[in-house]
Design a protein around this motif. Structure first.
Motif, short mmCIF file in Angstrom:
data_model
loop_
_atom_site.label_atom_id
_atom_site.label_comp_id
_atom_site.label_asym_id
_atom_site.label_seq_id
_atom_site.Cartn_x
_atom_site.Cartn_y
_atom_site.Cartn_z
N ALA A 469 0.83 -1.21 0.00
CA ALA A 469 0.00 0.00 0.00
C ALA A 469 0.86 1.25 0.00
CB ALA A 469 -0.92 -0.02 1.21
N ASP A 470 1.99 1.21 0.74
CA ASP A 470 2.89 2.36 0.79
C ASP A 470 3.68 2.52 -0.51
OD1 ASP A 470 2.05 2.95 3.33
OD2 ASP A 470 3.70 1.90 4.32
N ASP A 471 4.06 1.38 -1.12
CA ASP A 471 4.88 1.42 -2.33
C ASP A 471 4.41 0.33 -3.28
OD1 ASP A 471 6.75 1.60 -4.29
OD2 ASP A 471 8.46 1.00 -3.06
N PRO A 472 3.51 0.65 -4.24
CA PRO A 472 2.98 -0.37 -5.16
C PRO A 472 4.05 -1.05 -6.01
CG PRO A 472 1.66 1.64 -5.21
CD PRO A 472 2.90 1.97 -4.44
N THR A 473 5.23 -0.43 -6.12
CA THR A 473 6.31 -1.03 -6.94
C THR A 473 7.17 -2.00 -6.14
OG1 THR A 473 7.90 0.73 -6.47
CG2 THR A 473 6.37 1.08 -8.31
N ALA A 474 6.95 -2.12 -4.84
CA ALA A 474 7.80 -2.96 -4.00
C ALA A 474 7.69 -4.42 -4.42
CB ALA A 474 7.41 -2.81 -2.53
N GLY A 475 8.82 -5.11 -4.44
CA GLY A 475 8.85 -6.53 -4.78
C GLY A 475 9.29 -7.35 -3.59
N LEU A 476 9.46 -8.64 -3.82
CA LEU A 476 9.83 -9.55 -2.74
C LEU A 476 11.18 -9.19 -2.12
CD1 LEU A 476 8.91 -12.02 -1.16
CD2 LEU A 476 10.08 -13.47 -2.83
#
Length: 699
Positions: A469-476
């Motif tokens: 929610a804070d960073d939609p681009t965040a990955g594993l």
């Protein structure tokens, strides 16, 4: 990030803190007023305007969790190079770095827990101490060391401070002296010695002091009201003759004086630094006006009491009366019950109701004065089907299922789980990996270990949702990096369950709904709080509890401990004059567990079944019915019985049988009358052992 953008969104007082980029600065920050926001924006503004480089700032706090939060916020504000550490972490880092140069040889091993070495010291002194006594003596040694009192000074220091030592003063002093001797012989270093040795190295080696002071030019210390004399000594050593120091604290939340912490460092800051800029943060963004009004009323009593003793100085002298900024909410509720069982059952029922109305379980807390109170509430919540989390139990990242999950997530990044689950996104990817550890979307039925394991994994899944929610681009890989940082700082994600915690453990936290329970004389204030300063610290504990609540607040007490017991308890003195002014006093609830006296076999106090076996009659319950056993008390009773047996040269069962000791540990009698009602005690044993047993029970 532009420097001016850092100031956007701050209120006038927070902005004044942020713009005071050079010390000395004293920030008196009330509960819920955004102190962390103010000091992180101050640091970021100072670095972005070029007043100081990030690498030359040292922000000091008291917990690894708080230090981790500071670092996280500073990264977001564009100041990633700032060092945010605890006193102990900063000292250890410096000591480790300079050890080869100034001392040489193998560095000492750090003692994380004193109990083992204290036990060795006690045996060397030919003293027999139980587990509880060892823990208390270890705490007493910590107090002596942080207040800079050597073993030979300890008796006089105890008398001056008005402390009640856990054993004979001379015996504690002997154990303390032997503890120090063994520590040196084994090349060990405790946390207090770490601070003291770091300060000594800086004092005795000018070139080391110069290097440290060149590295760190600007200091920020959070929770300054909790600084103890040893920490203040190290801070002064770091500073030298400079005064670029910003301290932040709340005199109303001084609750650790018993450990050696002293609010005088905060209260007297302007005496030490006459040109200091003082900013007061009083706009409360956390709690509703109703909660704030009650908090102000409770702490306002301290101004009227105005004790003269150190540590009991009225915080009201410093103008920290909170001003609510939130919209209006429900009035706090005051409830009186016949007994603790009824009190706990109703708290569980009302928690269940809040959850059904949409309040997440993790946003509800039940807070008490002493940890022994938790068992009744654990039972009540389990019976009501309400999940709960016991704060202060096993650390989250030390749990086997969490270690396994983190290992699997870390391994998944190495084999390219993002590629294998292309299009799933972070949330689905994490849930996919966690399913291999036993996680499912539906929680298991009931409570117990299986449910606890699922809740740990669910907390990791929820954390993935929060990060996405804070960073939609965040990955594993981003998620795993965040987990590893949290593990290093012991910054656990919130678990989906009602929090059970002591008032001390609740400091620094907040919830939508808070139940403050067990508010009776002898518990809050605690029975051994005798001096005016100690009483006022207990009042501040209640204030801390009240200010944890955002919206819903309940305060309650029980007139007796057990169903059918004498109703001789009195509500806490801190509630006098408040129950009718700040809220409506709820009528006592009917006691569902109270039973009429009847002829025939004694009924089980849990299920009501007639008791026929002697052991069951002694316990007052069926052997397989759940008990409210105080295990620490039972252990202390057995150790006491063994000592009496040795002294009097009689078998242990002649003193008291195991069943009688278990019944005592379950009932925890508060008077000779209550003790006499326990089968197996009798008048002779009551006269012979009654006072000692009640002392062990804490009465």
């Amino acid at each position: 990030m532009m420097a001016e953008s850092v100031l956007e969104g701050l209120d006038p007082e927070q902005r004044a803190v942020a713009e005071a980029v050079q010390g000395p600065v004293c920030v008196l920050a009330g509960a819920g007023t955004g102190k962390t926001r103010a000091i992180t924006h101050r640091i970021a503004y100072a670095t972005l305007t070029g007043v100081v480089t990030p690498q030359r700032v040292l922000a000091v706090t008291f917990t690894t969790r708080a230090a981790g939060e500071l670092r996280s916020r500073l990264r977001q504000l564009g100041a990633p190079g700032v060092q945010a550490r605890t006193f102990h972490a900063a000292a250890l880092r410096q000591l480790t770095y300079f050890w080869p140069r100034v001392v040489g040889g193998d560095p000492p091993k750090i003692i994380e827990k004193k109990a083992g070495l204290v036990a060795d010291a006690a045996r060397a002194c030919r003293l027999s101490l139980g587990r509880t006594e060892l823990r208390d003596v270890a705490s007493e040694i910590e107090w002596a060391k942080v207040t800079q009192n050597r073993p030979e000074d300890y008796p006089a220091a105890v008398a001056k401070a008005g402390r009640r030592p856990p054993a004979e003063v001379v015996d504690v002093a002997r154990v303390y002296a032997m503890y120090e001797q063994l520590r040196r012989e084994r090349n060990l270093l405790d946390f207090e010695g770490m601070l003291e040795l770091t300060a000594a190295v800086l004092t005795e080696h000018r070139e080391v002091a110069n290097q440290v002071r060149e590295q760190y030019r600007h200091f920020v210390v959070d929770e300054f009201q909790d600084v103890n004399p040893l920490q203040k000594l190290l801070l002064d050593t770091w500073l030298g003759d400079r005064d670029d120091l910003c301290v932040v604290g709340d005199p109303n939340q001084t609750i650790y004086s018993f450990t050696g912490a002293s609010p005088s460092h905060l209260l007297d800051f302007t005496r030490e630094h006459p040109d200091a800029k003082v900013v007061r943060l009083v706009r409360d963004y956390r709690s509703t006006p109703q909660v704030v009004r009650l908090a102000n009323a409770v702490i306002g009593q301290a101004r009227r009491a105005a004790p003269d003793a150190p540590g009991g100085r009225p915080a009201g002298d410093h103008g920290l009366e909170l001003v609510a900024q939130r919209e209006t909410g429900p009035e706090p509720v005051f409830n009186e019950y016949d007994d603790e069982i009824a009190e706990a059952d109703d708290a569980a029922r009302r928690a269940r109701k809040l959850i059904d109305e949409g309040v997440p379980a993790r946003e509800i807390a039940i807070l008490y004065r002493i940890n022994a109170q938790s068992e009744t509430y654990e039972s009540a919540l389990a019976a009501a089907g309400v999940p709960y989390v016991l704060r202060g139990a096993e650390r989250f990242f030390d749990r086997p299922e969490v270690k396994q999950a983190v290992f699997m997530l870390r391994a998944a990044t190495r084999v390219g789980a993002d590629a294998e689950t292309d299009g799933m996104g972070l949330i689905q990817t994490v849930r996919h990996v966690l399913s291999g550890a036993g996680f499912s979307d539906r929680p298991p039925e009931g409570a117990g270990a299986v449910r606890a394991r699922w809740e740990s994994l669910a907390a990791l899944a929820q954390l993935a949702e929060d990060i996405a929610a804070d960073d939609p681009t965040a990955g594993l890989p981003d998620f795993v990096a965040d987990l590893e940082e949290r593990a290093a700082a012991q910054h656990a994600p919130p678990l989906e369950g009602v929090t059970l915690a002591s008032l001390h453990a609740a400091k620094g936290l907040e919830w939508d709904a808070v139940f403050l329970v067990g508010l009776v004389e002898g518990t809050l204030p605690i029975v051994y709080a005798e001096t005016p300063a100690q009483i006022e610290e207990e009042r501040r504990l209640l204030y801390v509890g009240i200010t944890r609540a955002r919206v819903h607040l309940s305060l309650s007490w029980a007139l007796s401990r057990a169903p059918g017991g004498a109703r001789h308890r009195r509500p806490s003195r801190f509630l006098h004059g408040l129950t009718g002014k700040a809220a409506t006093l709820a009528p006592p609830r009917a006691d569902r567990t109270k039973r009429r006296a009847a002829k025939g076999p004694q009924p089980c106090r849990v299920c009501g079944r007639p008791l026929t076996a002697a052991v069951e009659r002694k316990l007052g319950r069926c052997e397989d019915c759940p008990s409210e056993l105080n295990e620490e008390l039972l252990l202390a009773l057995k150790e006491w019985r063994a000592r009496i047996s040795d002294e009097q040269k009689i078998p242990a069962y002649v003193v008291f049988t195991d069943a009688t000791l278990q019944a005592i540990a379950e009932h925890n009698p508060e008077s000779r009358e209550e003790l006499a009602r326990i089968p197996g005690v009798g008048r002779v044993k009551l006269d012979r052992y009654g006072d000692e047993v009640l002392t062990l029970c804490g009465h």
